[in-house]
Design an enzyme around this catalytic site. Structure first.
Site, PDB file in Angstrom:
ATOM      1  N   GLU A 331      -4.991  -0.249  -1.702  1.00  0.00           N
ATOM      2  CA  GLU A 331      -3.693  -0.129  -1.023  1.00  0.00           C
ATOM      3  C   GLU A 331      -2.662  -1.181  -1.446  1.00  0.00           C
ATOM      4  O   GLU A 331      -1.940  -1.716  -0.610  1.00  0.00           O
ATOM      5  CB  GLU A 331      -3.892  -0.212   0.500  1.00  0.00           C
ATOM      6  CG  GLU A 331      -4.775   0.891   1.043  1.00  0.00           C
ATOM      7  CD  GLU A 331      -5.122   0.710   2.522  1.00  0.00           C
ATOM      8  OE1 GLU A 331      -5.127   1.715   3.244  1.00  0.00           O
ATOM      9  OE2 GLU A 331      -5.401  -0.415   2.966  1.00  0.00           O
TER      10      GLU A 331
HETATM   11  C1  TNX Z   1      -8.169   1.591   5.007  1.00  0.00           C
HETATM   12  S1  TNX Z   1     -10.570   1.370   3.376  1.00  0.00           S
HETATM   13  C2  TNX Z   1      -8.316   0.334   4.482  1.00  0.00           C
HETATM   14  C3  TNX Z   1      -8.420  -0.831   5.372  1.00  0.00           C
HETATM   15  C4  TNX Z   1      -8.271  -0.427   6.808  1.00  0.00           C
HETATM   16  C5  TNX Z   1      -9.032   0.841   7.056  1.00  0.00           C
HETATM   17  C6  TNX Z   1      -9.041   1.272   8.478  1.00  0.00           C
HETATM   18  C7  TNX Z   1      -9.665   0.490   2.594  1.00  0.00           C
HETATM   19  C8  TNX Z   1     -10.136   0.168   1.277  1.00  0.00           C
HETATM   20  N1  TNX Z   1      -8.542   0.084   3.158  1.00  0.00           N
HETATM   21  O1  TNX Z   1      -7.455  -1.790   5.017  1.00  0.00           O
HETATM   22  O2  TNX Z   1      -8.756  -1.457   7.599  1.00  0.00           O
HETATM   23  O3  TNX Z   1      -8.452   1.856   6.283  1.00  0.00           O
HETATM   24  O4  TNX Z   1      -9.848   2.366   8.670  1.00  0.00           O
END
Ligand code: TNX
Length: 521
Positions: A331
Site C-alpha cells: 500500500e
Molecule cells: C491491509 S494487508 C493492510 C494493513 C491493514 C489491513 C487491515 C496489508 C498488507 N495491508 O495495513 O492493517 O489491511 O485488514
C-alpha cells in the site's frame, strides 16, 4: 497349624514377588476411547486404534534416550504438561533402553518421519515417541497433550499408532503490534497458543504509521517519539532489545521462529515523525493515531534513507536467528512506481547483505525479486503471478480467507470487513493451492494468518478474533487437503472449546459449531 502358616507365608512371598516383577495389575477400562477419533488439531496424517489404554499415574516416568539439551527441554515440557493430570511431577530418566515401560522419547537421527514429523506408538506398557529431529518430538508432545483422557476413575491415553508430518514448512500467524502495542506477556501467550497447534512462525509487524515498536540504538528517537502513541491516542510502547531477544528465545523454545517486519517505504509515518531527514521536504510529520493507510513514504531518493534502513535491518538481524526479514512493501500509494521498484530492489540487497531472506507483501513482485525471496500473497492475484514468473515462492495469506482481523459477521464486536466476513467454517474450508490456477503447490512456501490490530487493543480482544479460527489455519497448513472435512473438524473444534474455557480464553461462540456447555467453577 505349622503347615497352614508355612503355606500362607509362601503365598504371601509369591504374591510379593509377582507384584514386584509385574507391577500392579492393570486397571480395566470398560469402554476405552478410540484413538482414531480423538479431537486432535491439526489432524495427524494417520491415527490407528488398538482399543486399550496407556495409564498415567504418579508413577509414570519419562525416559529419554539421548543426553541432548533439546530433548531434555522437551521432556521437561512434557513433564509440566503431565503434572496437572497425575498430581505429581513425572520423573525424567536417562536410559539407553528404548523398551522401558513408560513414556519414551527417542531421537532416531533419520528423517523417515520428515524433518518435523514423528511417530507415536502407544501400547498398554509403553508410549514410544520417535522423531528424526527435536521439532518432531516437540510436536508429538503437543499431540499427546490433546490425547489425555481423565474419566471418573482413570487417566489414560488410548492405545494405537500415530504417524504425522506437516504438509507445509511455514505455518504462521502475524500480530500487528504497531497499530496497538501488545506487551511481551501478551505476545508470549499468543506464542503458547500457536505452539499448542504446531505453528512454527510468528511474524511481528513492528512498525507502521501509528507506531515504531522496536528499540534501534543508532536511531533512538524511533521509539522515543515514534513509539509514544497508537491508534486512538493511547500510550503505545515498544520492546527494548533485551525484551525482543527474550521473545525470540521464548518462541524458539516452543519451536516458533520470529519473523520481524519493518514495513516500508509506505506505512512509515512513525519513523517520519521521529526523524525529519527521512522526509523529502526535511520536515518531521505529526504523529498519527487514525486508521487510514497509504499516505506516508520514506524519501526513496535520499541516501540517508538507505543508511537508516541498513542500520535498522542490521540491529534487528543481529537479534534474529531465523532466516527471514520482512520488508513490508504494501500500500505505498504515495510512492510513484518508478521510485518504488528501485527502492524494493535496493532494500532486498541490504537484507541479503545482512544474511537474511526477504519476505514482502505481494506488491514487491513489481520489483526484481532476489533468488529465494518470498512474496506474501494477500490481495492481488496479478502480483502473485508476477512473483511466480520470477521463480519466487509465495506465502499464502488471502485476506478474504486468512485475515484474523476480519469480522465473523455483521454483529461482530471487533474487526473489519473490507475483505469479507469470515465465519469459522469459511476460514477453514479452503486450500492454498486451489485458490487460483496459476498458484500451484510447488509455488507455495506455506500459510500465514495475520491479525491486524486497528480494532483490538489487548490480548483479551485479540482472543475474540483468534478463537475459534486460529486452530483452523494450523490444520490447513499441517494436514493435506484430502484428509480434511468441515463436518469432522467442527466436532473436534467443539471439544477444544473446553480447553479454551479451562484457559479462560473468551472465544467467540460461533453458532456454526455446537459448543460444550460452559461449566462455571
Ligand atoms: C491491509 S494487508 C493492510 C494493513 C491493514 C489491513 C487491515 C496489508 C498488507 N495491508 O495495513 O492493517 O489491511 O485488514
Amino acid at each position: 497349624m505349622q503347615t497352614t502358616n508355612n503355606r500362607t507365608g509362601i503365598f504371601i512371598l509369591l504374591t510379593a514377588l509377582f507384584l514386584a516383577g509385574c507391577g500392579e495389575p492393570k486397571p480395566q477400562l470398560d469402554e476405552p476411547s478410540d484413538l482414531s477419533t480423538m479431537a486432535v488439531i491439526p489432524l495427524p496424517a494417520t491415527m490407528t486404534a488398538t482399543g486399550g489404554g496407556f495409564f498415567l499415574d504418579s508413577e509414570t516416568r519419562i525416559y529419554t534416550i539421548h543426553d541432548d539439551e533439546e530433548v531434555q527441554a522437551i521432556a521437561q515440557t512434557l513433564q509440566q504438561a503431565l503434572s496437572g493430570h497425575v498430581n505429581a511431577e513425572p520423573e525424567i530418566v536417562l536410559t539407553t533402553n528404548s523398551e522401558e515401560m513408560g513414556i519414551v522419547l527417542e531421537l532416531t537421527g533419520t528423517e523417515n518421519e520428515g524433518a518435523e514429523g514423528y511417530t507415536m506408538k502407544i501400547s498398554e506398557d509403553q508410549l514410544l515417541i520417535s522423531a528424526g529431529n527435536p521439532a518432531g518430538l516437540f510436536y508429538a508432545v503437543q499431540t499427546l497433550r490433546q490425547l489425555i483422557i481423565a474419566d471418573e476413575k482413570y487417566t489414560y491415553v488410548p492405545t494405537g499408532e500415530i504417524r504425522d508430518n506437516p504438509e507445509y514448512e511455514y505455518r504462521g500467524s502475524m500480530l500487528d503490534v504497531a497499530r496497538h502495542f501488545f506487551t511481551t506477556e501478551e505476545v508470549k501467550k499468543l506464542i503458547d497458543y500457536m505452539s499448542f497447534y504446531k505453528y512454527n512462525y510468528l511474524h511481528l509487524h513492528l512498525a507502521d504509521d501509528q507506531g515504531w515498536r522496536i528499540e534501534i540504538k543508532s536511531w533512538p528517537k524511533l521509539t522515543e517519539i515514534g513509539g509514544s502513541t497508537e491508534v486512538g491516542g493511547g500510550p503505545g510502547g515498544f520492546y527494548t532489545q533485551e525484551e525482543y531477544k527474550d521473545l525470540v528465545a521464548y518462541a524458539s523454545e516452543r519451536y516458533v521462529t520470529i519473523v520481524p517486519e519493518i514495513d516500508m517505504p509506505g506505512h512509515t509515518n512513525a519513523a517520519l515523525a521521529s526523524y525529519p531527514e527521512l522526509n523529502c521536504d526535511g520536515k518531521a510529520r505529526e504523529l498519527y493515531t487514525g486508521t487510514e493507510v497509504g499516505f506516508s513514504t520514506l524519501c526513496t531518493d535520499k541516501e540517508i534513507t538507505y543508511e537508516f534502513i541498513d542500520d535498522v535491518v542490521g540491529e534487528i538481524v543481529e537479534m534474529t536467528p531465523g532466516p527471514y526479514f520482512h520488508i513490508g512493501g504494501d500500500e505505498s500509494h504515495v510512492t510513484p512506481m518508478e521510485d518504488y521498484i528501485p527502492f524494493v530492489n535496493r532494500v532486498q540487497e541490504i537484507v541479503r547483505d545482512h544474511g537474511k531472506i526477504s519476505i514482502g507483501w505481494d506488491e514487491i513482485a513489481n520489483g526484481t525479486l532476489l533468488e529465494g525471496n518470498i512474496a506474501q500473497f494477500w490481495a492481488d492475484q496479478e502480483n502473485a503471478g508476477k512473483a511466480i514468473e520470477q521463480g519466487a515462492r509465495l506465502l499464502m495469506s488471502p485476506a478474504y480467507k486468512a485475515y484474523l482481523d476480519m469480522q465473523y459477521d455483521t454483529a461482530s464486536q471487533f474487526g473489519l470487513h473490507w475483505a469479507a466476513y469470515i465465519p469459522v467454517d469459511s476460514a477453514y474450508i479452503w486450500s492454498a493451492d486451489k485458490l487460483a490456477p496459476e498458484i500451484r503447490r510447488e509455488n507455495i512456501l506455506g500459510i500465514e494468518a495475520p491479525l491486524w490490530s486497528e480494532t483490538i487493543s489487548d490480548l483479551d480482544e485479540a482472543e475474540y478474533l483468534l478463537f475459534p479460527r486460529l486452530p483452523g489455519y494450523a490444520e490447513i497448513s499441517w494436514t493435506p487437503a484430502e484428509k480434511r472435512s468441515w463436518e469432522d473438524y467442527k466436532q473436534r473444534l467443539s471439544e477444544h472449546g473446553k480447553i479454551w474455557d479451562d484457559l479462560d480464553i473468551d472465544y467467540y461462540r460461533s453458532p456454526r459449531v455446537e459448543w460444550p456447555e460452559k461449566i462455571k467453577l
